[in-house]
Design an enzyme around this catalytic site. Sequence first.
Site, short mmCIF file in Angstrom:
data_model
loop_
_atom_site.label_atom_id
_atom_site.label_comp_id
_atom_site.label_asym_id
_atom_site.label_seq_id
_atom_site.Cartn_x
_atom_site.Cartn_y
_atom_site.Cartn_z
CE1 TYR A 127 54.61 39.17 40.83
CE2 TYR A 127 54.28 36.99 41.76
CZ TYR A 127 53.88 38.30 41.61
OH TYR A 127 52.75 38.75 42.26
CG LEU A 145 38.87 28.42 45.18
CD1 LEU A 145 37.72 28.51 44.19
CD2 LEU A 145 38.75 29.55 46.21
N GLY A 195 44.95 28.86 51.79
CA GLY A 195 45.29 30.28 51.79
C GLY A 195 44.26 31.12 52.48
#
Length: 385
Positions: free
Chosen positions: A190, A313, A335
Amino acid sequence: MAGPKPLLLTPLTIRGVTLPNRIAVSPMAMYRAQDGFPTPFHLVHYGKFALGGAGLVYVEEAAVTRTGRITNGCLGLWDDAHAEALAPVAAFLSAEGSIPAIQINHGGRKASAQRAWEGNGCLTPENLANGDESWQPLGPSENPFSEGWPVPRPLNRDDMDTIRETFVAAALRAVRAGFRIVEIHMAHGYLLQSFLSPLANARSDAYGGSRENRMRFPLEVARAIRGALPGDVPVFARISAVDWIDGGWDMDDSVALARALGEAGVDLVDCSSGGNLLKGATNTNLSRSPGYQAPFARRLREEAGVFTQAVGLIRTPQLAEELLQAGSADIIAVGRQMLYNPFWAHHATEALGETGAFEAWPRPYAWWLEKWAAGLRSSGEAPAA
Protein backbone atom coordinates in the site's frame (compact mmCIF):
# COMPACT_ATOMS: atom_id res chain seq x y z
CA MET A 1 2.64 -25.05 43.83
CA ALA A 2 1.47 -23.23 40.71
CA GLY A 3 4.07 -22.40 38.10
CA PRO A 4 4.72 -18.96 36.63
CA LYS A 5 1.92 -17.35 34.68
CA PRO A 6 2.29 -17.99 30.93
CA LEU A 7 3.66 -14.96 29.10
CA LEU A 8 0.79 -15.16 26.61
CA LEU A 9 -1.59 -14.42 29.48
CA THR A 10 0.54 -11.78 31.21
CA PRO A 11 -0.47 -8.10 30.97
CA LEU A 12 1.69 -5.73 28.93
CA THR A 13 1.81 -1.96 29.39
CA ILE A 14 2.75 0.31 26.48
CA ARG A 15 2.51 4.02 27.27
CA GLY A 16 -0.86 4.55 28.93
CA VAL A 17 -2.43 1.28 27.78
CA THR A 18 -2.26 -2.06 29.60
CA LEU A 19 -3.22 -5.12 27.59
CA PRO A 20 -4.84 -7.80 29.78
CA ASN A 21 -2.97 -10.47 27.83
CA ARG A 22 -0.62 -10.72 24.83
CA ILE A 23 -3.24 -12.13 22.44
CA ALA A 24 -4.21 -9.85 19.55
CA VAL A 25 -6.74 -10.31 16.78
CA SER A 26 -4.84 -9.33 13.67
CA PRO A 27 -6.36 -6.66 11.41
CA MET A 28 -8.16 -8.46 8.58
CA ALA A 29 -10.03 -6.54 5.90
CA MET A 30 -13.65 -7.62 5.63
CA TYR A 31 -14.74 -5.36 2.73
CA ARG A 32 -18.24 -4.98 4.18
CA ALA A 33 -18.34 -1.19 4.68
CA GLN A 34 -20.67 1.11 2.74
CA ASP A 35 -19.15 4.42 1.63
CA GLY A 36 -16.56 3.92 4.35
CA PHE A 37 -19.17 3.40 7.07
CA PRO A 38 -19.37 0.31 9.25
CA THR A 39 -22.53 -1.75 9.22
CA PRO A 40 -24.04 -3.99 11.94
CA PHE A 41 -21.69 -6.66 10.60
CA HIS A 42 -18.69 -4.85 12.08
CA LEU A 43 -20.09 -4.61 15.60
CA VAL A 44 -20.95 -8.31 15.61
CA HIS A 45 -17.71 -9.32 13.90
CA TYR A 46 -15.36 -7.49 16.27
CA GLY A 47 -17.54 -7.88 19.33
CA LYS A 48 -17.25 -11.65 19.30
CA PHE A 49 -13.47 -11.44 19.66
CA ALA A 50 -13.84 -9.37 22.82
CA LEU A 51 -16.32 -11.93 24.15
CA GLY A 52 -13.72 -14.52 23.15
CA GLY A 53 -11.09 -13.09 25.49
CA ALA A 54 -8.58 -11.43 23.15
CA GLY A 55 -6.62 -8.72 24.94
CA LEU A 56 -6.17 -6.57 21.83
CA VAL A 57 -8.62 -6.36 18.94
CA TYR A 58 -7.59 -4.52 15.78
CA VAL A 59 -10.31 -3.10 13.60
CA GLU A 60 -9.35 -3.57 9.97
CA GLU A 61 -7.61 -0.93 7.88
CA ALA A 62 -9.58 2.29 7.54
CA ALA A 63 -8.81 4.58 4.62
CA VAL A 64 -7.55 8.08 5.33
CA THR A 65 -9.14 9.40 2.10
CA ARG A 66 -11.98 8.23 -0.11
CA THR A 67 -9.58 7.36 -2.93
CA GLY A 68 -7.26 5.72 -0.43
CA ARG A 69 -9.65 2.79 -0.09
CA ILE A 70 -8.38 -0.50 -1.43
CA THR A 71 -11.89 -1.46 -2.47
CA ASN A 72 -15.36 0.02 -2.45
CA GLY A 73 -16.00 -2.08 0.66
CA CYS A 74 -13.23 -0.66 2.84
CA LEU A 75 -13.82 1.24 6.05
CA GLY A 76 -13.03 4.95 6.13
CA LEU A 77 -11.80 7.53 8.62
CA TRP A 78 -11.66 10.51 6.29
CA ASP A 79 -14.78 12.07 7.81
CA ASP A 80 -15.89 12.77 11.37
CA ALA A 81 -19.07 10.84 10.65
CA HIS A 82 -17.01 7.67 10.13
CA ALA A 83 -15.53 8.05 13.60
CA GLU A 84 -18.98 8.52 15.12
CA ALA A 85 -20.16 5.36 13.41
CA LEU A 86 -17.15 3.38 14.65
CA ALA A 87 -17.46 4.61 18.25
CA PRO A 88 -19.95 1.89 19.26
CA VAL A 89 -17.49 -0.78 18.10
CA ALA A 90 -14.68 0.69 20.21
CA ALA A 91 -17.03 1.11 23.17
CA PHE A 92 -18.19 -2.50 23.04
CA LEU A 93 -14.64 -3.84 22.84
CA SER A 94 -13.64 -1.75 25.85
CA ALA A 95 -16.71 -2.72 27.85
CA GLU A 96 -15.92 -6.42 27.36
CA GLY A 97 -12.33 -6.02 28.53
CA SER A 98 -10.40 -5.83 25.24
CA ILE A 99 -8.22 -2.96 24.09
CA PRO A 100 -9.67 -1.52 20.86
CA ALA A 101 -7.12 -0.63 18.16
CA ILE A 102 -7.54 0.45 14.56
CA GLN A 103 -5.27 0.38 11.54
CA ILE A 104 -5.19 3.41 9.23
CA ASN A 105 -4.12 3.12 5.63
CA HIS A 106 -3.92 4.54 2.14
CA GLY A 107 -4.21 1.91 -0.58
CA GLY A 108 -1.81 3.68 -2.93
CA ARG A 109 -1.28 1.87 -6.23
CA LYS A 110 -3.40 -1.07 -5.02
CA ALA A 111 -6.48 1.13 -4.56
CA SER A 112 -9.66 0.95 -6.66
CA ALA A 113 -9.58 -2.85 -6.73
CA GLN A 114 -12.07 -5.68 -6.34
CA ARG A 115 -13.08 -7.07 -2.99
CA ALA A 116 -11.07 -10.17 -2.15
CA TRP A 117 -13.82 -12.70 -2.86
CA GLU A 118 -14.59 -11.04 -6.21
CA GLY A 119 -11.11 -11.87 -7.45
CA ASN A 120 -8.83 -9.39 -5.69
CA GLY A 121 -7.92 -7.87 -9.05
CA CYS A 122 -8.78 -4.85 -11.15
CA LEU A 123 -12.37 -3.67 -11.19
CA THR A 124 -14.34 -5.15 -14.09
CA PRO A 125 -17.26 -3.74 -16.09
CA GLU A 126 -19.46 -6.09 -14.09
CA ASN A 127 -18.22 -4.57 -10.81
CA LEU A 128 -18.96 -1.08 -12.12
CA ALA A 129 -22.39 -2.13 -13.35
CA ASN A 130 -23.11 -3.40 -9.83
CA GLY A 131 -22.50 0.06 -8.40
CA ASP A 132 -18.78 0.16 -7.62
CA GLU A 133 -16.89 3.33 -8.46
CA SER A 134 -13.34 3.47 -9.80
CA TRP A 135 -10.61 6.05 -9.43
CA GLN A 136 -6.99 6.54 -10.40
CA PRO A 137 -4.65 5.14 -7.77
CA LEU A 138 -1.72 7.11 -6.36
CA GLY A 139 1.86 6.02 -5.83
CA PRO A 140 5.44 7.16 -5.44
CA SER A 141 5.97 6.72 -9.19
CA GLU A 142 4.21 5.34 -12.27
CA ASN A 143 4.98 1.69 -11.50
CA PRO A 144 1.63 -0.18 -11.51
CA PHE A 145 0.97 -2.91 -8.98
CA SER A 146 1.06 -5.53 -11.72
CA GLU A 147 0.65 -5.91 -15.46
CA GLY A 148 -2.78 -4.73 -16.54
CA TRP A 149 -3.39 -2.71 -13.40
CA PRO A 150 -3.98 1.07 -13.59
CA VAL A 151 -0.91 3.29 -13.76
CA PRO A 152 -0.76 5.30 -10.55
CA ARG A 153 -0.37 9.06 -10.55
CA PRO A 154 2.94 9.94 -8.86
CA LEU A 155 2.57 12.11 -5.79
CA ASN A 156 4.05 15.60 -5.83
CA ARG A 157 5.14 17.46 -2.73
CA ASP A 158 1.74 19.08 -2.18
CA ASP A 159 0.04 15.67 -2.50
CA MET A 160 2.38 14.22 0.09
CA ASP A 161 1.72 17.05 2.53
CA THR A 162 -2.01 16.58 2.10
CA ILE A 163 -1.88 12.81 2.58
CA ARG A 164 0.34 13.18 5.64
CA GLU A 165 -2.28 15.45 7.18
CA THR A 166 -5.08 13.04 6.30
CA PHE A 167 -3.23 10.32 8.23
CA VAL A 168 -2.98 12.67 11.20
CA ALA A 169 -6.66 13.61 10.97
CA ALA A 170 -7.68 9.94 10.76
CA ALA A 171 -5.55 9.08 13.80
CA LEU A 172 -7.15 11.88 15.81
CA ARG A 173 -10.62 10.73 14.77
CA ALA A 174 -9.75 7.20 15.86
CA VAL A 175 -8.80 8.38 19.33
CA ARG A 176 -11.96 10.49 19.62
CA ALA A 177 -13.95 7.40 18.64
CA GLY A 178 -12.49 5.51 21.58
CA PHE A 179 -9.68 3.51 20.02
CA ARG A 180 -6.76 3.18 22.41
CA ILE A 181 -4.06 2.27 19.88
CA VAL A 182 -3.49 3.48 16.32
CA GLU A 183 -1.55 1.32 13.86
CA ILE A 184 -0.08 2.86 10.69
CA HIS A 185 -0.22 0.47 7.74
CA MET A 186 3.25 0.44 6.16
CA ALA A 187 2.99 -3.05 4.67
CA HIS A 188 1.66 -5.15 1.78
CA GLY A 189 2.36 -2.77 -1.07
CA TYR A 190 0.00 0.00 0.00
CA LEU A 191 1.03 3.63 -0.27
CA LEU A 192 3.56 3.96 2.54
CA GLN A 193 5.19 0.60 1.85
CA SER A 194 5.38 1.38 -1.85
CA PHE A 195 7.61 4.33 -0.98
CA LEU A 196 9.88 2.00 0.99
CA SER A 197 10.41 -0.71 -1.61
CA PRO A 198 12.65 -0.21 -4.66
CA LEU A 199 10.24 -2.50 -6.53
CA ALA A 200 7.62 0.27 -6.43
CA ASN A 201 9.58 3.48 -5.90
CA ALA A 202 11.39 4.77 -8.99
CA ARG A 203 11.59 8.41 -7.89
CA SER A 204 14.72 10.45 -8.50
CA ASP A 205 14.06 13.18 -5.91
CA ALA A 206 14.63 13.23 -2.15
CA TYR A 207 11.98 10.52 -1.72
CA GLY A 208 13.54 7.89 -3.99
CA GLY A 209 16.82 6.17 -4.65
CA SER A 210 18.64 5.46 -1.41
CA ARG A 211 17.03 3.62 1.49
CA GLU A 212 17.19 6.80 3.56
CA ASN A 213 15.27 8.69 0.87
CA ARG A 214 12.69 5.94 0.41
CA MET A 215 12.03 5.89 4.17
CA ARG A 216 11.60 9.67 4.31
CA PHE A 217 7.86 10.00 3.59
CA PRO A 218 6.67 7.08 5.79
CA LEU A 219 8.75 8.51 8.62
CA GLU A 220 7.27 11.97 8.06
CA VAL A 221 3.83 10.42 8.47
CA ALA A 222 4.86 8.54 11.61
CA ARG A 223 6.37 11.64 13.23
CA ALA A 224 3.32 13.73 12.40
CA ILE A 225 0.94 11.17 13.91
CA ARG A 226 3.05 10.73 17.03
CA GLY A 227 3.26 14.49 17.48
CA ALA A 228 -0.49 14.96 17.15
CA LEU A 229 -1.72 12.19 19.45
CA PRO A 230 -1.84 12.32 23.23
CA GLY A 231 1.32 10.97 24.83
CA ASP A 232 -0.49 8.04 26.45
CA VAL A 233 -1.78 6.67 23.13
CA PRO A 234 0.54 4.04 21.62
CA VAL A 235 1.37 4.22 17.92
CA PHE A 236 2.17 0.96 16.14
CA ALA A 237 3.33 0.34 12.57
CA ARG A 238 2.74 -2.77 10.48
CA ILE A 239 5.54 -3.39 8.00
CA SER A 240 6.39 -5.94 5.36
CA ALA A 241 9.66 -7.14 6.83
CA VAL A 242 10.70 -8.55 3.45
CA ASP A 243 9.27 -8.37 -0.07
CA TRP A 244 10.17 -12.02 -0.77
CA ILE A 245 11.39 -10.86 -4.19
CA ASP A 246 14.99 -10.41 -5.31
CA GLY A 247 15.96 -6.76 -5.41
CA GLY A 248 13.17 -5.77 -3.02
CA TRP A 249 12.98 -4.72 0.60
CA ASP A 250 14.92 -7.01 2.96
CA MET A 251 15.58 -7.55 6.66
CA ASP A 252 18.55 -5.19 6.84
CA ASP A 253 16.21 -2.51 5.50
CA SER A 254 13.61 -3.41 8.13
CA VAL A 255 16.12 -3.15 10.97
CA ALA A 256 17.02 0.36 9.80
CA LEU A 257 13.34 1.27 9.45
CA ALA A 258 12.42 -0.12 12.87
CA ARG A 259 15.17 1.89 14.51
CA ALA A 260 14.00 5.03 12.75
CA LEU A 261 10.39 4.34 13.66
CA GLY A 262 11.39 3.95 17.29
CA GLU A 263 13.21 7.28 17.17
CA ALA A 264 10.06 8.80 15.65
CA GLY A 265 8.03 7.65 18.64
CA VAL A 266 6.46 4.49 17.22
CA ASP A 267 6.08 2.00 20.05
CA LEU A 268 5.71 -1.36 18.31
CA VAL A 269 6.50 -2.85 14.90
CA ASP A 270 4.00 -5.42 13.65
CA CYS A 271 5.93 -7.83 11.43
CA SER A 272 4.19 -9.12 8.33
CA SER A 273 5.73 -9.57 4.87
CA GLY A 274 5.16 -9.55 1.13
CA GLY A 275 2.42 -7.88 -0.86
CA ASN A 276 4.39 -5.51 -3.07
CA LEU A 277 3.79 -7.27 -6.36
CA LEU A 278 0.84 -9.38 -7.44
CA LYS A 279 2.74 -12.64 -7.20
CA GLY A 280 3.51 -11.79 -3.56
CA ALA A 281 0.16 -10.25 -2.71
CA THR A 282 -0.60 -12.79 -0.01
CA ASN A 283 2.79 -14.50 0.17
CA THR A 284 1.61 -17.25 -2.17
CA ASN A 285 5.07 -17.30 -3.74
CA LEU A 286 6.71 -18.79 -0.66
CA SER A 287 6.44 -21.88 1.48
CA ARG A 288 4.73 -21.04 4.76
CA SER A 289 4.91 -22.93 8.03
CA PRO A 290 3.66 -22.18 11.55
CA GLY A 291 5.28 -19.03 12.91
CA TYR A 292 7.19 -18.42 9.68
CA GLN A 293 7.33 -14.64 10.18
CA ALA A 294 8.30 -14.74 13.87
CA PRO A 295 12.07 -14.57 13.10
CA PHE A 296 11.44 -11.12 11.61
CA ALA A 297 9.87 -9.92 14.83
CA ARG A 298 12.67 -11.40 16.90
CA ARG A 299 15.43 -9.74 14.92
CA LEU A 300 13.77 -6.33 15.06
CA ARG A 301 13.13 -6.72 18.78
CA GLU A 302 16.77 -7.58 19.40
CA GLU A 303 18.49 -5.20 17.00
CA ALA A 304 16.13 -2.20 16.92
CA GLY A 305 15.04 -2.27 20.55
CA VAL A 306 11.31 -1.89 19.84
CA PHE A 307 8.30 -3.86 20.94
CA THR A 308 7.29 -6.30 18.21
CA GLN A 309 4.22 -8.26 17.24
CA ALA A 310 4.52 -11.65 15.57
CA VAL A 311 1.90 -12.85 13.11
CA GLY A 312 1.58 -15.64 10.56
CA LEU A 313 0.16 -19.15 10.98
CA ILE A 314 0.35 -19.06 14.78
CA ARG A 315 -2.47 -21.48 15.37
CA THR A 316 -1.88 -22.97 18.82
CA PRO A 317 -1.42 -21.38 22.25
CA GLN A 318 1.59 -23.61 22.76
CA LEU A 319 3.40 -22.10 19.76
CA ALA A 320 2.35 -18.60 20.81
CA GLU A 321 3.80 -19.15 24.28
CA GLU A 322 7.01 -20.66 22.88
CA LEU A 323 7.57 -17.60 20.69
CA LEU A 324 7.10 -15.24 23.62
CA GLN A 325 9.35 -17.31 25.87
CA ALA A 326 12.04 -17.31 23.16
CA GLY A 327 11.96 -13.51 22.99
CA SER A 328 10.61 -13.45 19.45
CA ALA A 329 7.89 -10.89 20.18
CA ASP A 330 5.92 -9.03 22.83
CA ILE A 331 2.45 -9.64 21.35
CA ILE A 332 1.12 -12.56 19.31
CA ALA A 333 -1.43 -11.73 16.61
CA VAL A 334 -3.80 -14.45 15.46
CA GLY A 335 -5.78 -13.98 12.27
CA ARG A 336 -7.62 -16.69 10.37
CA GLN A 337 -7.53 -19.02 13.34
CA MET A 338 -9.63 -16.42 15.18
CA LEU A 339 -12.15 -16.42 12.33
CA TYR A 340 -12.37 -20.18 12.68
CA ASN A 341 -12.58 -20.04 16.48
CA PRO A 342 -13.42 -16.60 17.94
CA PHE A 343 -13.00 -18.07 21.44
CA TRP A 344 -9.39 -19.03 20.77
CA ALA A 345 -8.13 -16.83 23.62
CA HIS A 346 -10.38 -18.51 26.20
CA HIS A 347 -9.32 -21.94 24.97
CA ALA A 348 -5.70 -20.77 25.23
CA THR A 349 -6.09 -19.87 28.91
CA GLU A 350 -7.48 -23.32 29.56
CA ALA A 351 -4.88 -25.12 27.42
CA LEU A 352 -2.04 -23.34 29.25
CA GLY A 353 -3.50 -24.31 32.62
CA GLU A 354 -4.34 -20.79 33.74
CA THR A 355 -8.09 -21.26 34.26
CA GLY A 356 -10.57 -24.04 34.51
CA ALA A 357 -13.04 -24.71 31.74
CA PHE A 358 -15.25 -21.66 31.07
CA GLU A 359 -13.96 -19.85 34.17
CA ALA A 360 -12.90 -16.72 32.23
CA TRP A 361 -15.74 -16.78 29.69
CA PRO A 362 -18.54 -14.19 29.81
CA ARG A 363 -20.86 -15.24 32.63
CA PRO A 364 -23.95 -15.63 30.42
CA TYR A 365 -21.94 -18.11 28.31
CA ALA A 366 -20.20 -19.83 31.21
CA TRP A 367 -23.46 -20.49 33.08
CA TRP A 368 -24.83 -22.44 30.12
CA LEU A 369 -21.59 -24.08 29.03
CA GLU A 370 -20.73 -25.42 32.49
CA LYS A 371 -24.07 -27.25 32.52
CA TRP A 372 -23.50 -28.41 28.94
CA ALA A 373 -20.05 -29.80 29.80
CA ALA A 374 -21.39 -31.49 32.95
CA GLY A 375 -24.05 -33.18 30.87
CA LEU A 376 -21.51 -34.43 28.38
CA ARG A 377 -19.29 -35.78 31.14
CA SER A 378 -22.18 -37.60 32.78
CA SER A 379 -22.87 -39.37 29.50
CA GLY A 380 -19.22 -40.30 29.03
CA GLU A 381 -18.51 -37.70 26.35
CA ALA A 382 -15.89 -34.94 26.38
CA PRO A 383 -16.46 -31.35 25.20
CA ALA A 384 -14.77 -30.63 21.89
CA ALA A 385 -11.77 -28.31 22.10
